[in-house]
Design a protein around this motif. Structure first.
Motif, short mmCIF file in Angstrom:
data_model
loop_
_atom_site.label_atom_id
_atom_site.label_comp_id
_atom_site.label_asym_id
_atom_site.label_seq_id
_atom_site.Cartn_x
_atom_site.Cartn_y
_atom_site.Cartn_z
N UNK A 260 0.91 -1.11 0.31
CA UNK A 260 -0.12 0.14 0.24
C UNK A 260 0.57 1.09 0.18
N UNK A 261 0.21 2.04 -0.06
CA UNK A 261 1.11 3.71 0.40
C UNK A 261 1.73 4.07 -0.98
N UNK A 262 3.24 4.54 -1.09
CA UNK A 262 4.27 4.51 -2.61
C UNK A 262 3.75 4.02 -3.39
N UNK A 263 4.13 2.57 -2.85
CA UNK A 263 4.46 0.90 -4.10
C UNK A 263 3.30 0.66 -4.57
N UNK B 179 0.11 14.26 -15.91
CA UNK B 179 0.66 14.14 -14.35
C UNK B 179 0.17 15.61 -13.32
N UNK B 180 -0.33 16.29 -14.30
CA UNK B 180 -1.51 17.04 -13.58
C UNK B 180 -2.24 16.37 -13.10
N UNK B 181 -3.01 15.54 -14.37
CA UNK B 181 -4.59 15.43 -13.45
C UNK B 181 -3.90 14.28 -12.72
N UNK B 182 -3.22 13.33 -12.59
CA UNK B 182 -2.95 12.43 -11.27
C UNK B 182 -2.89 13.07 -10.06
N UNK B 183 -1.61 14.38 -10.05
CA UNK B 183 -1.80 14.76 -8.26
C UNK B 183 -3.36 15.65 -8.53
N UNK B 184 -3.93 16.19 -9.07
CA UNK B 184 -5.12 16.63 -9.08
C UNK B 184 -5.87 15.37 -8.67
N UNK B 185 -5.86 14.17 -9.56
CA UNK B 185 -6.90 12.53 -8.55
C UNK B 185 -6.30 12.87 -7.30
N UNK B 186 -5.24 12.84 -6.73
CA UNK B 186 -4.18 12.55 -5.51
C UNK B 186 -4.93 12.99 -4.75
N UNK B 187 -4.95 14.21 -4.98
CA UNK B 187 -4.96 15.42 -3.31
C UNK B 187 -6.49 15.76 -3.62
N UNK C 39 4.49 14.17 -10.58
CA UNK C 39 4.67 13.14 -10.18
C UNK C 39 4.90 12.82 -9.45
N UNK C 40 5.82 13.52 -8.75
CA UNK C 40 6.11 13.14 -7.29
C UNK C 40 4.97 13.51 -6.28
N UNK C 41 4.92 14.61 -6.11
CA UNK C 41 3.65 15.39 -5.54
C UNK C 41 2.24 14.75 -5.88
N UNK C 42 2.22 14.01 -6.67
CA UNK C 42 0.78 13.10 -6.88
C UNK C 42 1.33 11.98 -5.53
N UNK C 43 2.49 11.54 -5.54
CA UNK C 43 2.75 10.09 -4.48
C UNK C 43 2.85 11.05 -3.70
N UNK C 44 3.28 11.77 -2.77
CA UNK C 44 2.84 12.56 -2.18
C UNK C 44 1.58 12.55 -1.27
N UNK C 45 1.31 12.89 -1.87
CA UNK C 45 -0.28 13.72 -1.68
C UNK C 45 -1.42 12.17 -1.07
N UNK C 46 -0.69 11.50 -2.11
CA UNK C 46 -1.98 9.46 -1.48
C UNK C 46 -1.35 9.78 -0.50
N UNK C 47 0.10 9.05 -0.53
CA UNK C 47 1.00 8.93 0.92
C UNK C 47 0.10 9.45 2.30
N UNK C 48 -0.33 10.64 1.88
CA UNK C 48 -0.78 11.79 3.25
C UNK C 48 -1.91 11.60 3.47
N UNK C 49 -2.58 11.27 2.35
CA UNK C 49 -4.59 11.19 2.36
C UNK C 49 -4.70 10.59 3.24
N UNK C 50 -5.84 11.09 3.81
CA UNK C 50 -6.13 10.58 5.35
C UNK C 50 -7.65 10.73 4.97
N UNK C 51 -8.18 9.57 5.81
CA UNK C 51 -9.58 8.50 5.58
C UNK C 51 -10.41 10.05 6.12
#
Length: 414
Positions: free
Chosen positions: A236-239, A314-322, A401-413
């Protein structure tokens, strides 16, 4: 790798992805054929009587047969001969009669039409150095054509004095780039400028379709709650975020390459592959800076389009993760695709060309920047706009892409 392959399979099996990719594939063929359909010409017999109205491939073949004598190098001698033929044919009737429909059809087909395309860049080359207004072909002396290529360089200097006055760095760069252009030009008539406009439009629409397909990558799982379960797994998360991103980029890169290749294949086969040897200066401005023929220009547009696609995705993936809401993601992403068109119209050039989608659109697109003379200035430093477009896309891809991974890992339910 197993997770990556499963993610690719999952995305490809989704109804939205299948529909959008099929639309893209169909659109690539249709938009390549449209400029072919709009080709038309009337065929006349030796007495000037209309025999048939040709359209599509027949019209292209007939036009090329009339102009085939001019294939090859554009030498001053060939230009002089063509201009002499044109002037001797037009002088008794006046140049205006060609456009008013009063010019004899038989003479037009035999004398004027075969040389028109070859002479098409002369009015620009010998334009007024102060105003840039083109000169009539009837006012150009054939004797001046001995120095045709020297005149193109002088015309470049005149235009840069008008458009980049106060920016000597931009003027010097333009002259250096133009010195790399291969002369004499190559000319194989047949390919249409409209076909290039359709390439630009197709890339623009393809980026929008791929953007729409990429929006639910993360946000859809936020909404369904499946993301909470996936985060608890071993990978899960970053990987997992990296796998999802790589799967999305693989699919959309492959889709772009397949669709643009199909589009260009249909277009080039229809107009004739030999046309790709034509110097772009013979189809666009005679002082276009790139040392490209039409085939190389197509490759440059495809590479630029792919970079713009990857930056936008890449920008869209960042938005999707955020964001949790897929609707918000797709709205912001589509606005980002359209934004450069409006910022360019408003004169905000720096903002236009550093946006992820800065290389796609209409007048702001990479094609028109390659054929134009837009420079961006920072103090005494001047940078040609295509360089800014390409550099910005290359930088933005890893950043978003880095921001997308970071925001996904930081996402809180919630």
């Amino acid at each position: 790798m197993r997770i990556y392959l499963l993610e690719v399979k999952r995305v490809l099996k989704s109804r939205r992805s299948i529909i959008l990719l099929l639309i893209a594939l169909l659109m690539s063929a249709v938009m390549a054929w449209l400029p072919v359909m709009y080709e038309d010409i009337n065929q006349y017999d030796q007495n000037g009587n209309k025999v048939a109205e040709l359209n599509g491939l027949d019209a292209i073949a007939y036009k090329k047969s009339l102009r085939s004598a001019n294939d090859g190098e554009v030498t001053p001698e060939k230009l002089k001969e063509a201009l002499t033929i044109y002037q001797s044919a037009v002088q008794p009737y006046g140049e205006d009669s060609i456009y008013s429909g009063e010019f004899p059809t038989e003479i037009y087909i035999k004398k004027v039409f075969p040389v028109e395309a070859l002479l098409g860049r002369l009015p620009e080359t010998f334009s007024d150095p102060k105003t840039g207004q083109g000169t009539s072909l009837m006012e150009i002396s054939p004797d001046k054509l001995d120095g045709f290529y020297e005149q193109t360089v002088q015309h470049m200097k005149d235009i840069m004095q008008m458009e980049q006055k106060g920016h000597p760095s931009a003027q010097e760069q333009s002259l250096q780039k133009y010195a790399e252009v291969k002369m004499p030009f190559q000319f194989y008539p047949g390919y249409s400028r409209d076909a290039f406009d359709y390439i630009v439009l197709f890339i623009f629409l393809l980026v929008i379709l791929c953007t729409a397909a990429a929006t639910p990558t993360f946000s859809n799982e936020y909404q369904t709650g499946s993301d909470s379960i996936l985060r608890c797994t071993k990978h899960g998360r970053s990987r997992l975020a990296i796998v999802k991103i790589m799967a999305a980029l693989t699919i959309f890169t492959a889709a772009f390459i397949i669709c643009i290749s199909l589009h260009l294949l249909i277009s080039n086969l229809a107009f004739g592959t030999e046309c790709m040897k034509t110097s772009m200066q013979m189809l666009f401005s005679v002082i276009s800076l790139p040392a490209f023929n039409l085939g190389q220009l197509q490759i440059a547009l495809a590479i630029g389009g792919l970079l713009s696609l990857l930056a936008t995705i890449s920008f869209t993936l960042f938005l999707s993760a955020k964001f949790k809401d897929s609707i918000s993601v797709i709205l912001i992403a589509i606005v980002m695709c359209l934004l450069p068109i409006f910022t360019y119209s408003a004169g905000a050039n720096w903002l236009t060309f550093i946006l992820p989608s800065g290389g796609i659109g209409m007048q702001n697109s990479l094609l028109y920047q390659l054929t134009g003379f837009a420079y961006l200035h920072i103090g005494k430093i001047s940078v040609w706009s295509p360089y800014v477009i390409m550099a910005a896309a290359i930088i933005e891809i890893p950043v978003f892409l880095f921001l997308a991974v970071r925001d996904y890992c930081k996402h809180q339910v919630a």
